[in-house]
Design a protein around this motif. Structure first.
Motif, PDB file in Angstrom:
ATOM      1  N   ASN A  26      90.496  22.040   2.707  1.00  7.71           N
ATOM      2  CA  ASN A  26      90.720  22.480   4.140  1.00  7.71           C
ATOM      3  C   ASN A  26      90.406  21.514   5.269  1.00  7.71           C
ATOM      4  OD1 ASN A  26      90.103  24.580   2.084  1.00  7.71           O
ATOM      5  ND2 ASN A  26      89.363  26.004   3.597  1.00  7.71           N
ATOM      6  N   ASP A  27      91.287  21.776   6.324  1.00  2.00           N
ATOM      7  CA  ASP A  27      90.889  20.990   7.502  1.00  2.00           C
ATOM      8  C   ASP A  27      89.344  21.189   7.912  1.00  2.00           C
ATOM      9  OD1 ASP A  27      93.400  19.903   7.352  1.00  2.00           O
ATOM     10  OD2 ASP A  27      94.165  21.777   8.531  1.00  2.00           O
ATOM     11  N   ILE A  28      89.060  20.293   8.881  1.00  7.32           N
ATOM     12  CA  ILE A  28      87.737  20.277   9.268  1.00  7.32           C
ATOM     13  C   ILE A  28      88.067  20.448  10.772  1.00  7.32           C
ATOM     14  CG2 ILE A  28      85.761  18.820   9.804  1.00  7.32           C
ATOM     15  CD1 ILE A  28      86.527  17.065   7.420  1.00  7.32           C
ATOM     16  N   ARG A  47      78.354  30.037  12.505  1.00  4.93           N
ATOM     17  CA  ARG A  47      78.490  30.252  11.136  1.00  4.93           C
ATOM     18  C   ARG A  47      79.632  29.898  10.457  1.00  4.93           C
ATOM     19  NH1 ARG A  47      80.043  36.545  10.789  1.00  4.93           N
ATOM     20  NH2 ARG A  47      79.730  36.222   8.427  1.00  4.93           N
ATOM     21  N   ILE A  48      79.465  29.613   9.286  1.00  4.78           N
ATOM     22  CA  ILE A  48      80.917  29.069   8.458  1.00  4.78           C
ATOM     23  C   ILE A  48      81.032  29.944   7.217  1.00  4.78           C
ATOM     24  CG2 ILE A  48      80.775  26.806   9.221  1.00  4.78           C
ATOM     25  CD1 ILE A  48      79.333  25.896   6.657  1.00  4.78           C
ATOM     26  N   VAL A  49      82.161  30.109   6.867  1.00  4.92           N
ATOM     27  CA  VAL A  49      82.558  31.163   5.600  1.00  4.92           C
ATOM     28  C   VAL A  49      83.307  30.118   4.699  1.00  4.92           C
ATOM     29  CG1 VAL A  49      83.580  33.133   4.780  1.00  4.92           C
ATOM     30  CG2 VAL A  49      82.377  33.060   7.019  1.00  4.92           C
ATOM     31  N   GLY A  50      82.871  30.357   3.383  1.00  7.19           N
ATOM     32  CA  GLY A  50      83.658  29.429   2.166  1.00  7.19           C
ATOM     33  C   GLY A  50      83.835  27.820   2.545  1.00  7.19           C
ATOM     34  N   TYR A  51      84.969  27.561   2.393  1.00  6.23           N
ATOM     35  CA  TYR A  51      85.246  26.302   2.415  1.00  6.23           C
ATOM     36  C   TYR A  51      85.291  25.565   4.222  1.00  6.23           C
ATOM     37  CZ  TYR A  51      86.212  25.844  -2.340  1.00  6.23           C
ATOM     38  OH  TYR A  51      85.991  25.736  -3.663  1.00  6.23           O
ATOM     39  N   GLU A  52      84.917  26.595   5.041  1.00  5.06           N
ATOM     40  CA  GLU A  52      84.902  25.934   6.557  1.00  5.06           C
ATOM     41  C   GLU A  52      84.124  24.831   6.694  1.00  5.06           C
ATOM     42  OE1 GLU A  52      85.889  29.495   9.513  1.00  5.06           O
ATOM     43  OE2 GLU A  52      84.007  29.737   8.473  1.00  5.06           O
ATOM     44  N   THR A  53      84.639  23.729   7.462  1.00  9.50           N
ATOM     45  CA  THR A  53      83.786  22.655   7.718  1.00  9.50           C
ATOM     46  C   THR A  53      83.714  22.590   9.261  1.00  9.50           C
ATOM     47  OG1 THR A  53      84.006  21.790   5.401  1.00  9.50           O
ATOM     48  CG2 THR A  53      83.201  20.190   7.064  1.00  9.50           C
ATOM     49  N   VAL A  54      82.846  22.053   9.705  1.00  4.72           N
ATOM     50  CA  VAL A  54      82.741  21.687  11.235  1.00  4.72           C
ATOM     51  C   VAL A  54      82.280  20.311  11.500  1.00  4.72           C
ATOM     52  CG1 VAL A  54      82.216  22.623  13.495  1.00  4.72           C
ATOM     53  CG2 VAL A  54      82.601  24.226  11.871  1.00  4.72           C
ATOM     54  N   ASP A  55      82.911  19.588  12.428  1.00  4.60           N
ATOM     55  CA  ASP A  55      82.434  18.200  12.854  1.00  4.60           C
ATOM     56  C   ASP A  55      82.078  18.427  14.191  1.00  4.60           C
ATOM     57  OD1 ASP A  55      82.663  16.798  10.584  1.00  4.60           O
ATOM     58  OD2 ASP A  55      84.655  15.869  11.255  1.00  4.60           O
TER      59      ASP A  55
END
Length: 428
Positions: A26-28, A47-55
């Motif tokens: 997944n993209d970040i 919030r994040i769901v599943g494979y979500e990733t935030v920088d």
């Protein structure tokens, strides 16, 4: 009171084409953080769901002091701190840090730091959701002159003043906030509070780089102690005063068991014996306590029975007693859940096994581990030390042994191996 400082977040560059090690392909998503004018801190709620990733990207200078903390309702939600010039090499990983989702330290370089928020693979694969609050502080290199978090009416960020009452928030749904005899996790636990509990604010102070707040249970002022400030926010309403002579039972054990009734205990839709029944349960049934009150001279507790499909309701408090850890563990009424290193067979490499823990007083605990083949093993502790396991004739009564390495309990049950941190037994 001053309004709390929210982060000003600007969408930055296009999503990076770099895969997080725990997020498959997944993209970040990248967002730049700017502090409000004159501020040294920022707070983000998201919030994040599943494979979500935030920088979350913020600039800082070499030698500056950084403090990052995150409160989340998902125990598999963590963050890494990635220094300038790196994409996946972190200087801090909260999933392996002894202090959990809390970082403080002096920065090694000048440039853009990325605070990467993500979920572990097991939770991401189940498409779980994590609601989190991320706080970032940048200050002077000298920690003695580093700024205290911005005073904020919504959170326990200030060390003086603040609201009259706090509300517990950000604790995982299957866990509670420990009230301790003093500031710091080395002090004994004297009570536990789930999310939405109301606590009176008696003032906060810094201890080992973290905010600790002196509080009293709103419905029982004599119950006083210390809690981690990052799990507090301003209560939206002031709680009503307890009835004269009433015992509100604030700080009551989160789980209790039915006792002293020859047949079944009725659960009512309202706190009245005239209200309709929504269930009935035998002695020994464990119930989660939502809250207790004195109503018309009788103590009532709002409860959620642990049996699947049971409805929430009210019971007479005199038919409840503290549920022993082993009884709670046997009915899945855990104080916390997570994963520990384990192996089921000889020569098998250590993997990760799901566990649930029911804690008692003085370091007693019952830890139920789900082994790789789906079966379960119960491990029992007294005074913080391994005592026994639920061995039986069916598995040949295997021998057990335990060794202590720092804060890690290395346990063997026959060929099975388990590594149980003290934090599982005593709580965080």
């Amino acid at each position: 009171m001053r309004g709390f400082i929210k982060a000003i977040v600007f969408p930055a560059f296009a999503a990076l084409g770099v895969s997080h090690a725990l997020a498959q392909a997944n993209d970040i998503r990248t967002e730049r953080v700017e502090f409000a004018p004159g501020a040294t801190s920022a707070t983000i709620e998201s919030r994040i769901v599943g494979y979500e990733t935030v920088d979350y990207v913020l600039g800082a200078q070499s030698g500056q002091y950084m403090n990052v903390s995150m409160a989340t309702d998902n125990v598999q939600n963590y963050f890494n701190i990635i220094p300038p010039g790196e994409e996946n090499v972190a200087i801090f990983n909260s999933s392996t840090a002894s202090g959990g989702n809390q970082y403080e330290g002096q920065l090694p370089a000048t440039g853009d730091y990325k605070i990467r928020v993500y979920m572990m693979r097991a939770a991401a694969r189940r498409n779980e959701t994590a609601n989190y609050r991320l706080e970032m502080i940048i200050g002077a290199a000298d920690r003695s002159s580093a700024p205290s978090p911005s005073p904020a009416p919504d959170y326990a960020d200030g060390l003086k003043g603040g609201p009259d009452y706090w509300e517990v928030t950000g604790v995982a749904s299957n866990d509670t906030l420990n009230m301790r005899a003093g500031p710091g996790t080395a002090n004994r636990v004297i009570a536990q509070f789930p999310n939405r509990s109301i606590l009176q604010n008696l003032g906060c102070e810094m201890h080992d780089g973290q905010r600790w707040c002196s509080v009293a249970a709103a419905d029982r002022p004599d119950l006083r102690g210390w809690v981690a400030g990052r799990y507090l926010r301003e209560a939206s309403v002031r709680p009503p005063s307890p009835p004269q002579g009433g015992d509100e039972q604030a700080g009551k054990a989160q789980y209790m068991a039915v006792k002293g009734i020859p047949d079944k205990l009725n659960v009512h839709s309202e706190p009245s014996t005239r209200a309709p029944n929504v269930g009935a349960f035998y002695s020994g049934t464990v119930m989660r306590i939502i809250g207790c009150s004195n109503i018309d001279g009788r103590q009532w507790c709002e409860v959620q029975p642990m049996e699947a499909g049971s409805r929430r309701g009210f019971v007479v408090a005199s038919y409840l007693e503290d549920a022993p850890a082993a009884l709670r563990a046997g009915q899945g009424a855990f104080d916390a859940t997570g994963k520990i290193p384990c192996a089921q067979f000889s020569g098998q490499p250590m993997g990760q096994c799901d566990f649930g823990v029911a804690r008692g007083a003085g370091g007693s605990a019952s830890v139920v581990v789900t082994r790789p083949d789906g079966t379960k093993r119960a491990l029992f502790f007294e005074n913080g030390r391994f005592l026994s396991a639920d061995t039986s004739q069916a598995d040949g009564y295997p021998e057990t042994s335990a060794a202590k390495e720092s804060d890690l309990n290395m346990i063997r049950v026959g060929n099975e191996r388990y590594e149980v941190p003290d934090a599982v037994i005593f709580g965080g």
